[in-house]
Each structure stands twice: as structure tokens, then as C-alpha cells.
Design a protein around this motif. Structure first.
Motif, mmCIF file in Angstrom:
data_model
loop_
_atom_site.group_PDB
_atom_site.id
_atom_site.type_symbol
_atom_site.label_atom_id
_atom_site.label_comp_id
_atom_site.label_asym_id
_atom_site.label_seq_id
_atom_site.Cartn_x
_atom_site.Cartn_y
_atom_site.Cartn_z
ATOM 1 N N ILE A 225 -5.983 -8.498 6.868
ATOM 2 C CA ILE A 225 -6.597 -7.479 6.018
ATOM 3 C C ILE A 225 -5.532 -6.715 5.224
ATOM 4 O O ILE A 225 -5.743 -6.375 4.052
ATOM 5 N N SER A 226 -4.372 -6.480 5.855
ATOM 6 C CA SER A 226 -3.294 -5.780 5.158
ATOM 7 C C SER A 226 -2.719 -6.639 4.033
ATOM 8 O O SER A 226 -2.422 -6.151 2.941
ATOM 9 N N LYS A 227 -2.540 -7.927 4.307
ATOM 10 C CA LYS A 227 -2.000 -8.834 3.289
ATOM 11 C C LYS A 227 -2.949 -8.941 2.103
ATOM 12 O O LYS A 227 -2.520 -8.930 0.946
ATOM 13 N N GLU A 228 -4.243 -9.044 2.382
ATOM 14 C CA GLU A 228 -5.229 -9.122 1.298
ATOM 15 C C GLU A 228 -5.272 -7.822 0.509
ATOM 16 O O GLU A 228 -5.395 -7.829 -0.728
ATOM 17 N N ALA A 229 -5.159 -6.691 1.207
ATOM 18 C CA ALA A 229 -5.175 -5.395 0.539
ATOM 19 C C ALA A 229 -3.991 -5.234 -0.406
ATOM 20 O O ALA A 229 -4.119 -4.663 -1.494
ATOM 21 N N LEU A 230 -2.828 -5.751 0.003
ATOM 22 C CA LEU A 230 -1.618 -5.602 -0.800
ATOM 23 C C LEU A 230 -1.523 -6.635 -1.910
ATOM 24 O O LEU A 230 -1.194 -6.296 -3.063
ATOM 25 N N LEU A 231 -1.816 -7.901 -1.603
ATOM 26 C CA LEU A 231 -1.575 -8.981 -2.554
ATOM 27 C C LEU A 231 -2.784 -9.337 -3.418
ATOM 28 O O LEU A 231 -2.611 -9.811 -4.543
ATOM 29 N N GLY A 232 -3.992 -9.111 -2.898
ATOM 30 C CA GLY A 232 -5.194 -9.458 -3.658
ATOM 31 C C GLY A 232 -5.251 -8.840 -5.048
ATOM 32 O O GLY A 232 -5.534 -9.528 -6.036
ATOM 33 N N PRO A 233 -4.986 -7.527 -5.171
ATOM 34 C CA PRO A 233 -5.092 -6.880 -6.480
ATOM 35 C C PRO A 233 -4.042 -7.316 -7.497
ATOM 36 O O PRO A 233 -4.147 -6.973 -8.677
ATOM 37 N N LEU A 234 -3.021 -8.038 -7.055
ATOM 38 C CA LEU A 234 -1.979 -8.453 -7.988
ATOM 39 C C LEU A 234 -2.464 -9.537 -8.939
ATOM 40 O O LEU A 234 -1.926 -9.704 -10.030
ATOM 41 N N GLY B 295 -1.137 -2.022 -3.758
ATOM 42 C CA GLY B 295 -1.527 -3.269 -4.416
ATOM 43 C C GLY B 295 -2.306 -3.035 -5.696
ATOM 44 O O GLY B 295 -2.015 -3.649 -6.739
ATOM 45 N N ASN B 296 -3.288 -2.141 -5.639
ATOM 46 C CA ASN B 296 -4.090 -1.869 -6.831
ATOM 47 C C ASN B 296 -3.272 -1.153 -7.905
ATOM 48 O O ASN B 296 -3.464 -1.405 -9.100
ATOM 49 N N GLY B 297 -2.369 -0.275 -7.477
ATOM 50 C CA GLY B 297 -1.509 0.399 -8.439
ATOM 51 C C GLY B 297 -0.580 -0.569 -9.147
ATOM 52 O O GLY B 297 -0.420 -0.518 -10.377
ATOM 53 N N ILE B 298 0.022 -1.484 -8.384
ATOM 54 C CA ILE B 298 0.922 -2.462 -8.983
ATOM 55 C C ILE B 298 0.140 -3.431 -9.870
ATOM 56 O O ILE B 298 0.605 -3.811 -10.963
ATOM 57 N N GLY B 299 -1.048 -3.829 -9.413
ATOM 58 C CA GLY B 299 -1.879 -4.711 -10.239
ATOM 59 C C GLY B 299 -2.219 -4.082 -11.577
ATOM 60 O O GLY B 299 -2.176 -4.739 -12.629
#
Length: 208
Positions: free
Chosen positions: A5-14, A135-139
Motif C-alpha cells: 500500500i505504501s509503494k502504491e501510494a508513493l509510486l502510483g501518482p507518478l 507521490g501526488n505532489g511529485i506527480g
């Protein structure tokens, strides 16, 4: 190691779940601050910091927030963080603070922030919520930077204010495309990026 869940939260929005490309959020600032690369980068960093820490704070106190005033609490947290970022900019980069003007203050109206607080931070633990904010901020920042790169390069012939298109090109008749520094071209550029992203992820078209 990050949990699933943490990996998806961080990388998904990219990419796949990018808030601008998939959810079509945060478009207004794409039009306002992407005529130059530097303000786009500063705005991206500011939104990333505010999204990450507002997610973290709301997640930490989520079980103590009465449901009927949760939006007010979220706005207070975001507004406080926006003020902190604004004051830091004024203290350490006053020229950029003036260049961004009211747009730093308007971060509080950014749909990405409130969307992540409602959709994620209120129902998840602090660490995944913090990563989701990053993740969302970087995306969001990636899209701002890409749009600003093309707008400044084609509209002004510069990057970070330095001329990158050789003078010889201008001597041969090349001229900057003045339309690129106008807000409508920012919207068209974002539209092209969304089209490219959807063409690479056909299944997203079926999910809409």
C-alpha cells in the motif's frame, strides 16, 4: 522495504494514477505558473510539501475529527501550511515569492490537496498518507515542469532564464512562438500530455 500500500501510494501518482493526467486535478496552476521553469519547480515543491504534511497531520488526528466539521479542519491545516510555505519563500527567495504572487496562497484551493485528504488521509495510517502526499505532489510537479519546459523553450527561447536557442537561429529568421507563453497554450500542452498518457494506458480509457 515499503509495503504494497505504501509503494502504491508513493509510486502510483507518478504515472498511472497521476492526479493531473488521470483525475484532471490541479489544472488551474498549470495555466498560471508554467510560463517559466523556475516558478513551476518552486510551485511543485511547495505543493508537494503541503500535500505530504497535510496528509500526515490529518491522518494523525483522523480519529478525533467530528465528521460534520472535517472539511473545516482540513482547510485550517492546509491554510496553516500554506502560510508557513509563503513566509519561508518571502524570507529566503523574495523575488520568487513576488513572481508567484497570489498563486502560493491559492494552493489552499488546489483540488489535489483536498482530494487526497478526503480519499486517503482520513482512512489510512500516517506513514502511507505521508507517502501518498509526496507521490501526488511529485506527480503534479512533473507535469508542471514538463509543461513549463516546452512553454519557456518555445515561447522565450530560454530555460531558467538563460538563452538556449543559438543566436544564429534568430539571425536565420527563427522567432519565438509568443502563443506558448499565453495560458491557452498551457491548456493545449496539458491536453497533449493527457492524450499521450491515455494512448499508452488504454485500460484507463475503459475505467473512465
Amino acid at each position: 522495504m515499503l509495503s504494497k500500500i505504501s509503494k502504491e501510494a508513493l509510486l502510483g501518482p507518478l504515472s498511472r494514477n497521476n492526479p493531473v493526467l488521470v483525475q484532471i486535478l490541479g489544472i488551474c496552476s498549470c495555466l498560471a505558473v508554467t510560463a517559466k521553469l523556475e516558478p513551476a519547480i518552486v510551485m511543485g515543491i511547495s505543493v508537494t510539501a503541503i500535500t505530504a504534511f497535510s496528509n500526515l497531520i490529518i491522518s494523525l488526528i483522523r480519529n478525533t475529527i467530528p465528521n460534520n466539521i472535517r472539511i473545516i479542519v482540513q482547510l485550517v491545516v492546509v491554510a496553516a501550511l500554506v502560510i508557513i510555505v509563503d513566509q519561508i519563500l518571502k524570507a529566503y527567495n523574495y523575488e520568487m515569492s513576488k513572481a508567484l504572487s497570489v498563486f502560493i496562497g491559492l494552493i489552499i484551493t488546489n483540488c489535489i490537496l483536498m482530494g487526497r485528504l478526503e480519499a486517503f488521509a482520513l482512512s489510512n495510517k500516517p506513514w502511507p498518507s505521508f507517502l501518498d502526499g509526496i507521490g501526488n505532489g511529485i506527480g503534479y510537479a512533473i507535469i508542471l515542469i514538463v509543461v513549463a519546459f516546452f512553454r519557456e523553450l518555445l515561447g522565450s527561447g530560454t530555460l531558467f532564464g538563460f538563452q538556449v536557442i543559438p543566436q544564429a537561429f534568430y539571425d536565420m529568421g527563427y522567432s519565438n512562438n509568443g502563443l506558448m507563453i499565453l495560458p491557452p497554450m498551457a491548456l493545449i500542452t496539458v491536453g497533449c500530455i493527457i492524450w499521450w498518457h491515455r494512448s499508452r494506458n488504454k485500460d484507463l480509457q475503459e475505467e473512465q
